[in-house]
Design a protein around this motif. Structure first.
Motif, PDB file in Angstrom:
ATOM      1  N   LEU A  44       3.873 -10.225   7.785  1.00 54.35           N
ATOM      2  CA  LEU A  44       2.681  -9.714   8.465  1.00 54.35           C
ATOM      3  C   LEU A  44       2.911  -9.653   9.972  1.00 54.35           C
ATOM      4  CD1 LEU A  44      -0.238  -8.717   8.467  1.00 54.35           C
ATOM      5  CD2 LEU A  44      -0.972 -11.124   8.480  1.00 54.35           C
ATOM      6  N   GLN A  45       3.548 -10.672  10.513  1.00 56.09           N
ATOM      7  CA  GLN A  45       3.854 -10.689  11.946  1.00 56.09           C
ATOM      8  C   GLN A  45       4.743  -9.497  12.319  1.00 56.09           C
ATOM      9  OE1 GLN A  45       6.783 -13.549  13.496  1.00 56.09           O
ATOM     10  NE2 GLN A  45       5.156 -14.259  14.873  1.00 56.09           N
ATOM     11  N   ALA A  79       2.788  -6.208  12.163  1.00 55.81           N
ATOM     12  CA  ALA A  79       1.931  -6.060  13.345  1.00 55.81           C
ATOM     13  C   ALA A  79       2.759  -5.685  14.572  1.00 55.81           C
ATOM     14  CB  ALA A  79       1.138  -7.348  13.596  1.00 55.81           C
ATOM     15  N   ASP A  84      -7.046  -6.862  18.105  1.00 58.11           N
ATOM     16  CA  ASP A  84      -6.666  -8.094  17.414  1.00 58.11           C
ATOM     17  C   ASP A  84      -5.227  -8.063  16.906  1.00 58.11           C
ATOM     18  OD1 ASP A  84      -9.202  -9.148  17.781  1.00 58.11           O
ATOM     19  OD2 ASP A  84      -9.928  -8.524  15.801  1.00 58.11           O
ATOM     20  N   LEU A  90      -1.992 -10.885  15.799  1.00 61.70           N
ATOM     21  CA  LEU A  90      -1.276 -11.016  14.524  1.00 61.70           C
ATOM     22  C   LEU A  90       0.232 -11.022  14.743  1.00 61.70           C
ATOM     23  CD1 LEU A  90      -3.199  -8.713  12.013  1.00 61.70           C
ATOM     24  CD2 LEU A  90      -3.314 -11.185  12.250  1.00 61.70           C
ATOM     25  N   ILE A 127       1.237 -14.660  15.191  1.00 61.34           N
ATOM     26  CA  ILE A 127       0.710 -15.701  14.308  1.00 61.34           C
ATOM     27  C   ILE A 127       1.757 -16.745  13.987  1.00 61.34           C
ATOM     28  CG2 ILE A 127      -1.078 -14.267  13.235  1.00 61.34           C
ATOM     29  CD1 ILE A 127       0.778 -14.092  10.746  1.00 61.34           C
ATOM     30  N   LEU A 175      -6.118 -12.319   7.249  1.00 61.77           N
ATOM     31  CA  LEU A 175      -5.402 -11.656   8.347  1.00 61.77           C
ATOM     32  C   LEU A 175      -4.757 -10.353   7.868  1.00 61.77           C
ATOM     33  CD1 LEU A 175      -3.713 -14.759  10.028  1.00 61.77           C
ATOM     34  CD2 LEU A 175      -5.675 -13.440  10.880  1.00 61.77           C
ATOM     35  N   THR A 176      -4.205 -10.379   6.671  1.00 59.87           N
ATOM     36  CA  THR A 176      -3.605  -9.170   6.105  1.00 59.87           C
ATOM     37  C   THR A 176      -4.675  -8.113   5.866  1.00 59.87           C
ATOM     38  OG1 THR A 176      -1.860 -10.497   5.077  1.00 59.87           O
ATOM     39  CG2 THR A 176      -2.206  -8.280   4.192  1.00 59.87           C
ATOM     40  N   ALA A 182      -5.498  -6.429   9.126  1.00 65.43           N
ATOM     41  CA  ALA A 182      -4.471  -5.445   9.496  1.00 65.43           C
ATOM     42  C   ALA A 182      -4.651  -4.173   8.665  1.00 65.43           C
ATOM     43  CB  ALA A 182      -3.077  -6.033   9.281  1.00 65.43           C
TER      44      ALA A 182
END
Length: 192
Positions: free
Chosen positions: A105-106, A109, A138, A142, A145, A162-163, A166
């Protein structure tokens, strides 16, 4: 059925990267792909060039690899424009640890934000809704994170939230940049 008709999963693209000698995660490029498609589109040829450049190769090793990489682009474009609003970032799934999922995820982003930073000027930003600007603001968070997560239900829930943020930010950007797509409120009777 060709590879291009199959749903591309994270591990499929990662395996294609490995075939080309790259250990990098597809998540970063998926973030870039999503932002490029949302903002200005990226042609199949330009996308293949970008992936090859990132992998340090001139062209895919074989036709199935090229097909898979092009299928990844088409799948993302179709999901972003679909009325079902079913776009999902290409991230490590539950077969990976939470730390690996958070890392994905990082990276996603980071790729998404990189395209925004390179493409979006203040004039375009001002045209967007306040909700979209807030959601996009935001995303740099991410990109920073904490990724050293223990596998716990609390961390799993947080990462899911969080996902989802996104995912929603990406779809909001696509819909504001492509008015009328997806046609989420159109009934079947009005489709041509």
């Amino acid at each position: 059925m060709s590879l291009i008709d199959e749903r591309q999963e994270f591990s499929d693209i990662a395996d294609t990267f490995l075939l080309h000698g790259s250990m990098q995660s597809p998540a970063f490029l998926d973030g870039r792909l999503c932002a490029l498609l949302a903002l200005k589109d990226v042609s199949a040829e330009a996308w293949l060039d970008e992936v090859c450049s990132s992998l340090g190769i001139e062209q895919p090793k074989d036709a199935p690899s090229a097909e898979r990489l092009l299928g990844w682009r088409r799948q993302t474009l179709e999901a972003l424009g679909a009325g079902e609003m079913n776009y999902a970032p290409l991230l490590p799934d539950e077969l990976f640890s939470l730390a690996e999922q958070a890392q994905g995820l990082q990276e996603w982003a980071l790729g998404f934000v990189e395209v925004l930073d390179d493409t979006v000027d203040d004039a375009l930003r001002r045209q967007w809704s306040a909700a979209l600007r807030e959601a996009l603001d935001d995303l740099p968070v991410l990109a920073r994170i904490e990724t050293d997560l223990d596998d716990s239900p609390e961390n799993e829930n947080d990462l899911f939230a969080l996902t989802e943020h996104a995912r929603m930010a990406a779809m909001m950007l696509y819909t504001e940049q492509h008015p009328g797509q997806p046609q989420v409120e159109q009934s079947d009777a009005t489709l041509h």
